[in-house]
Design a protein around this motif. Structure first.
Motif, PDB file in Angstrom:
ATOM      1  N   PHE A  61       3.580  -2.282  -9.452  1.00 34.84           N
ATOM      2  CA  PHE A  61       3.023  -2.377  -8.092  1.00 34.84           C
ATOM      3  C   PHE A  61       4.122  -2.349  -7.033  1.00 34.84           C
ATOM      4  O   PHE A  61       3.977  -1.727  -5.986  1.00 34.84           O
ATOM      5  CB  PHE A  61       2.185  -3.652  -7.937  1.00 34.84           C
ATOM      6  N   SER A  62       5.229  -3.034  -7.323  1.00 39.21           N
ATOM      7  CA  SER A  62       6.345  -3.055  -6.370  1.00 39.21           C
ATOM      8  C   SER A  62       6.904  -1.660  -6.139  1.00 39.21           C
ATOM      9  O   SER A  62       7.276  -1.292  -5.021  1.00 39.21           O
ATOM     10  CB  SER A  62       7.456  -3.983  -6.864  1.00 39.21           C
ATOM     11  N   SER A  63       6.950  -0.862  -7.216  1.00 43.02           N
ATOM     12  CA  SER A  63       7.427   0.516  -7.077  1.00 43.02           C
ATOM     13  C   SER A  63       6.482   1.341  -6.214  1.00 43.02           C
ATOM     14  O   SER A  63       6.921   2.158  -5.402  1.00 43.02           O
ATOM     15  CB  SER A  63       7.570   1.167  -8.458  1.00 43.02           C
ATOM     16  N   ILE A  64       5.179   1.116  -6.365  1.00 45.91           N
ATOM     17  CA  ILE A  64       4.197   1.863  -5.569  1.00 45.91           C
ATOM     18  C   ILE A  64       4.254   1.420  -4.107  1.00 45.91           C
ATOM     19  O   ILE A  64       4.098   2.233  -3.198  1.00 45.91           O
ATOM     20  CB  ILE A  64       2.771   1.687  -6.148  1.00 45.91           C
ATOM     21  N   VAL A  65       4.508   0.127  -3.888  1.00 43.48           N
ATOM     22  CA  VAL A  65       4.654  -0.384  -2.516  1.00 43.48           C
ATOM     23  C   VAL A  65       5.810   0.330  -1.819  1.00 43.48           C
ATOM     24  O   VAL A  65       5.710   0.702  -0.639  1.00 43.48           O
ATOM     25  CB  VAL A  65       4.889  -1.912  -2.516  1.00 43.48           C
ATOM     26  N   LYS A  66       6.902   0.566  -2.545  1.00 38.09           N
ATOM     27  CA  LYS A  66       8.055   1.260  -1.959  1.00 38.09           C
ATOM     28  C   LYS A  66       7.716   2.695  -1.580  1.00 38.09           C
ATOM     29  O   LYS A  66       8.408   3.298  -0.759  1.00 38.09           O
ATOM     30  CB  LYS A  66       9.236   1.230  -2.929  1.00 38.09           C
ATOM     31  N   MET A  67       6.654   3.223  -2.199  1.00 38.75           N
ATOM     32  CA  MET A  67       6.193   4.574  -1.851  1.00 38.75           C
ATOM     33  C   MET A  67       5.188   4.533  -0.685  1.00 38.75           C
ATOM     34  O   MET A  67       4.655   5.556  -0.273  1.00 38.75           O
ATOM     35  CB  MET A  67       5.539   5.223  -3.077  1.00 38.75           C
ATOM     36  N   ASN A  68       4.929   3.296  -0.177  1.00 38.80           N
ATOM     37  CA  ASN A  68       4.018   3.080   0.968  1.00 38.80           C
ATOM     38  C   ASN A  68       2.554   3.384   0.660  1.00 38.80           C
ATOM     39  O   ASN A  68       1.756   3.611   1.577  1.00 38.80           O
ATOM     40  CB  ASN A  68       4.448   3.899   2.196  1.00 38.80           C
ATOM     41  N   HIS A  69       2.188   3.340  -0.616  1.00 43.29           N
ATOM     42  CA  HIS A  69       0.785   3.558  -1.005  1.00 43.29           C
ATOM     43  C   HIS A  69       0.113   2.190  -1.217  1.00 43.29           C
ATOM     44  O   HIS A  69      -0.204   1.790  -2.333  1.00 43.29           O
ATOM     45  CB  HIS A  69       0.701   4.414  -2.269  1.00 43.29           C
ATOM     46  N   TYR A  70      -0.102   1.479  -0.110  1.00 48.88           N
ATOM     47  CA  TYR A  70      -0.602   0.102  -0.180  1.00 48.88           C
ATOM     48  C   TYR A  70      -2.038   0.038  -0.698  1.00 48.88           C
ATOM     49  O   TYR A  70      -2.376  -0.833  -1.502  1.00 48.88           O
ATOM     50  CB  TYR A  70      -0.511  -0.550   1.204  1.00 48.88           C
ATOM     51  N   SER A  71      -2.884   0.951  -0.248  1.00 49.44           N
ATOM     52  CA  SER A  71      -4.291   0.950  -0.683  1.00 49.44           C
ATOM     53  C   SER A  71      -4.406   1.195  -2.173  1.00 49.44           C
ATOM     54  O   SER A  71      -5.303   0.646  -2.836  1.00 49.44           O
ATOM     55  CB  SER A  71      -5.079   2.025   0.083  1.00 49.44           C
ATOM     56  N   VAL A  72      -3.514   2.034  -2.709  1.00 46.65           N
ATOM     57  CA  VAL A  72      -3.529   2.317  -4.150  1.00 46.65           C
ATOM     58  C   VAL A  72      -3.233   1.048  -4.936  1.00 46.65           C
ATOM     59  O   VAL A  72      -3.884   0.758  -5.951  1.00 46.65           O
ATOM     60  CB  VAL A  72      -2.500   3.424  -4.488  1.00 46.65           C
ATOM     61  N   VAL A  73      -2.268   0.262  -4.469  1.00 50.34           N
ATOM     62  CA  VAL A  73      -1.922  -1.000  -5.154  1.00 50.34           C
ATOM     63  C   VAL A  73      -3.139  -1.920  -5.195  1.00 50.34           C
ATOM     64  O   VAL A  73      -3.445  -2.517  -6.237  1.00 50.34           O
ATOM     65  CB  VAL A  73      -0.744  -1.704  -4.446  1.00 50.34           C
ATOM     66  N   ILE A  74      -3.840  -2.036  -4.064  1.00 59.30           N
ATOM     67  CA  ILE A  74      -5.018  -2.918  -3.999  1.00 59.30           C
ATOM     68  C   ILE A  74      -6.081  -2.447  -4.966  1.00 59.30           C
ATOM     69  O   ILE A  74      -6.686  -3.258  -5.700  1.00 59.30           O
ATOM     70  CB  ILE A  74      -5.559  -2.950  -2.545  1.00 59.30           C
ATOM     71  N   SER A  75      -6.310  -1.143  -5.027  1.00 62.03           N
ATOM     72  CA  SER A  75      -7.317  -0.578  -5.937  1.00 62.03           C
ATOM     73  C   SER A  75      -6.929  -0.813  -7.396  1.00 62.03           C
ATOM     74  O   SER A  75      -7.763  -1.216  -8.223  1.00 62.03           O
ATOM     75  CB  SER A  75      -7.468   0.917  -5.650  1.00 62.03           C
ATOM     76  N   LEU A  76      -5.661  -0.577  -7.734  1.00 63.52           N
ATOM     77  CA  LEU A  76      -5.209  -0.765  -9.121  1.00 63.52           C
ATOM     78  C   LEU A  76      -5.252  -2.233  -9.525  1.00 63.52           C
ATOM     79  O   LEU A  76      -5.558  -2.562 -10.684  1.00 63.52           O
ATOM     80  CB  LEU A  76      -3.788  -0.222  -9.283  1.00 63.52           C
ATOM     81  N   ALA A  77      -4.961  -3.123  -8.576  1.00 61.77           N
ATOM     82  CA  ALA A  77      -5.005  -4.562  -8.882  1.00 61.77           C
ATOM     83  C   ALA A  77      -6.429  -5.001  -9.227  1.00 61.77           C
ATOM     84  O   ALA A  77      -6.625  -5.865 -10.093  1.00 61.77           O
ATOM     85  CB  ALA A  77      -4.467  -5.357  -7.708  1.00 61.77           C
ATOM     86  N   LYS A  78      -7.405  -4.419  -8.555  1.00 59.55           N
ATOM     87  CA  LYS A  78      -8.820  -4.722  -8.891  1.00 59.55           C
ATOM     88  C   LYS A  78      -9.143  -4.253 -10.300  1.00 59.55           C
ATOM     89  O   LYS A  78      -9.787  -4.957 -11.079  1.00 59.55           O
ATOM     90  CB  LYS A  78      -9.749  -4.055  -7.874  1.00 59.55           C
ATOM     91  N   SER A  79      -8.685  -3.028 -10.619  1.00 60.43           N
ATOM     92  CA  SER A  79      -8.911  -2.503 -11.970  1.00 60.43           C
ATOM     93  C   SER A  79      -8.234  -3.371 -13.013  1.00 60.43           C
ATOM     94  O   SER A  79      -8.782  -3.592 -14.108  1.00 60.43           O
ATOM     95  CB  SER A  79      -8.376  -1.068 -12.069  1.00 60.43           C
TER      96      SER A  79
END
Length: 573
Positions: A61-79
């Protein structure tokens, strides 16, 4: 956001023992080719038996945050939860940060409630992330209230919490709140360290409150906190920016006396200050001392020196410094190119400036708005309006949004070089674009209209400015009074002349000269003489055109003896 509800948090704060989370993402971050690659990795992870630890998901998730894809992190965390993999406090902190980056700090509070409900312990990162989110949304009062609630209900923030918060407030433009927080630290059992003082001192300097920063520097030493090179760098930069050279020199001397070694930032600040003051020889001496002391100049140092040479017209020297930057293996940046392009444009070497513009593009450096504005201005100044328009089109094609300076520059070029109809089209487009036009825009087009034989349109536009919420300035009146006088509309010109002072503006020498010439030209001698005397009393003098007119009038014996004598007296004083 509605008023924050702290009831559940308050209960928890009274009973919980707080600590800074020791969980940290260890090892190297995941390396992805793009967001699809990251999502594919997540899908592989959740289908592994057994699945990786929450720690590994947090790394992902931290790596995805560095890519600025915040909504993706939230969606993946739900999954992740749907697959039965539990979140820990680090996961929740990442999610709160994502929500804050999406400007949904209200949802961040919802997650805080969930953390409490699950029996997890919020840590320093949790609270500071929420406070950062509130500040980013401009809800500073909420941020302060939230922090005070935390402290009042049992949370004991450490120096890291305070410095994180103060840094957040200073970066958000709320240095006064950071200063207030600094003063509260000791009363709350947390002694400020040099980092805490440095943050607030730097914030005060950037807010152009150097005297306050200097006083805080004295206070920190009274409190037994020793300043470091960061302290001095902030203060020296602040002193330079505010023009307080004596205090800046004192700071430098104190720094050396305390055996604190200046670093490349310190030297670069001094070089830049001296160059901006035109003291290029002193700047060269500082650079020499810097090298002798074993401190290697960097691209910032050399760029400051290059700018200094450009400011005094030594483009040959600036070009040599530019070559030195490349030869020493430094990566030339947009700032370096902008300095040289600006210097070349100021010395009318536009072809060479365009060559460096092409060079930076070929090296993959993206020109910014400053680059384009500099070149558009230079081209317009020498009458090359079509190439300036072509450059503006290229600017837009490359994804840059021209700003008001860009448009004002082109508008001025069109007006000054006889393209009035085109200037009017551009002006109309600017009005319709939603840009907030300033007095420079209106002065430019009014001047163009006045000189282009469209005085009636210029007068109407001038009169409409108050309705548009734009205040006239000295230049506005100067343009109109000059235009009206040249067309012989002396009564209207004099009305504007008298109106100025009622609007808190005093006529300058240029306005006096224009209206005096107008009255002499139209044989209103008594008023012209009175204004001539008034102009001299205010410390202004007749310009070349006014003097030439008066000499002609005297040589032609246009007036009776008493008037002629008075004119001669005024001309001789």
């Amino acid at each position: 956001m509605a008023s924050l509800n702290y009831s559940s948090l308050r209960t928890f704060l009274r009973s919980a023992s707080f600590h800074t989370s020791k969980a940290s993402i260890k090892g190297r971050d995941f390396d992805f080719n793009g967001i699809d690659d990251a999502v594919h990795c997540f899908n592989r992870m959740v289908h592994m038996h057994p699945p990786p630890s929450t720690f590994e998901f947090n790394r992902l998730f931290s790596s995805i945050v560095k890519m600025n894809h915040y909504s993706v992190v939230i969606s993946l965390a739900k999954s992740m939860e749907l697959f039965g993999i539990k979140h820990n406090i680090c996961t929740f902190n990442i999610l709160i940060n994502c929500l804050c980056c999406l400007r949904r700090v209200d949802f961040g509070f919802s997650l805080l409630g969930k953390i409490l409900k699950l029996g997890l312990q919020p840590d320093t990162v949790t609270f500071t992330t929420i406070i950062k989110g509130l500040c980013a949304e401009g809800k500073v009062a909420y941020a302060v209230r939230f922090f005070d609630e935390m402290v009042d209900n049992g949370y004991q923030p450490n120096v890291v919490t305070y410095t994180t918060m103060m840094n957040c407030f200073c970066k958000g433009g709320y240095t006064h709140i950071a200063l207030h927080l600094l003063s509260k630290m000791e009363n709350r059992g947390c002694k400020p360290d040099v980092v805490a003082y440095n943050i607030v001192i730097d914030g005060l300097c950037k807010d152009m409150r150097f005297d306050n920063a200097f006083n805080l520097y004295l206070e920190m030493m009274d409190q037994g906190v020793t300043p470091d090179v960061v302290t001095y760098n902030s203060l020296i930069q602040g002193g330079c920016n505010s023009g307080q050279w004596k205090k800046t020199t004192r700071l430098w001397n104190e720094m050396i006396a305390k055996k604190i070694t200046p670093n490349v930032i310190t030297f670069s600040i001094i070089v830049d200050m001296l160059c901006k003051e035109g003291k290029i020889l002193e700047a060269e001496c500082v650079l020499k001392k810097m090298i002798e002391d074993g401190v290697d100049p960097n691209v910032v140092t050399y760029s400051a020196l290059m700018d200094g040479y450009c400011l005094i017209g030594r483009i040959d020297k600036a070009l040599r410094v530019f070559d030195t930057i490349a030869k020493r293996g430094f990566q030339l940046n947009v700032v370096s190119y902008n300095i040289l392009i600006n210097g070349l444009c100021r010395s009318k070497r536009i072809k060479k400036a365009m060559g460096f513009f092409s060079d930076m593009n070929s090296k993959g450096l993206l020109a910014n708005t400053i680059t384009y504005n500099t070149l558009v201005s230079a081209l317009c100044n020498v009458g090359k309006v079509q190439p300036a328009k072509d450059l503006l089109e290229e600017m837009c094609a490359r994804g840059h949004t021209p700003n008001l300076i860009t448009y004002n520059t082109l508008l001025d070029g069109l007006c000054k070089h006889g393209y009035l109809d085109e200037a009017l089209v551009l002006f109309k487009a600017m009005e319709e674009s939603g840009l907030e036009l300033d007095i420079i825009t209106y002065n430019t087009i009014i001047d163009g209209l006045s000189k282009g034989g469209k005085l009636n349109i210029a007068t109407d536009l001038f009169s409409s400015l108050s309705v548009k919420g734009v205040n006239h300035d000295i230049k506005s009146y100067n343009i109109m009074i000059n235009g009206l006088c040249k067309e012989g509309h002396l009564s209207e010109a004099y009305r504007l002349f008298t109106e100025m002072e009622g609007n808190g503006l005093s006529p300058d020498g240029s306005i006096y000269n224009a209206i005096i010439r107008g009255f002499f030209r139209n044989s209103n001698i008594s008023l012209a003489m009175r204004l001539l005397q008034e102009m001299r009393d205010k410390g202004f003098s007749g310009d070349a055109s006014t003097a030439e007119m008066l000499v002609d009038l005297l040589s032609n014996d246009a007036y009776d003896k008493s008037v002629s004598e008075e004119l001669r007296k005024l001309l001789s004083t």
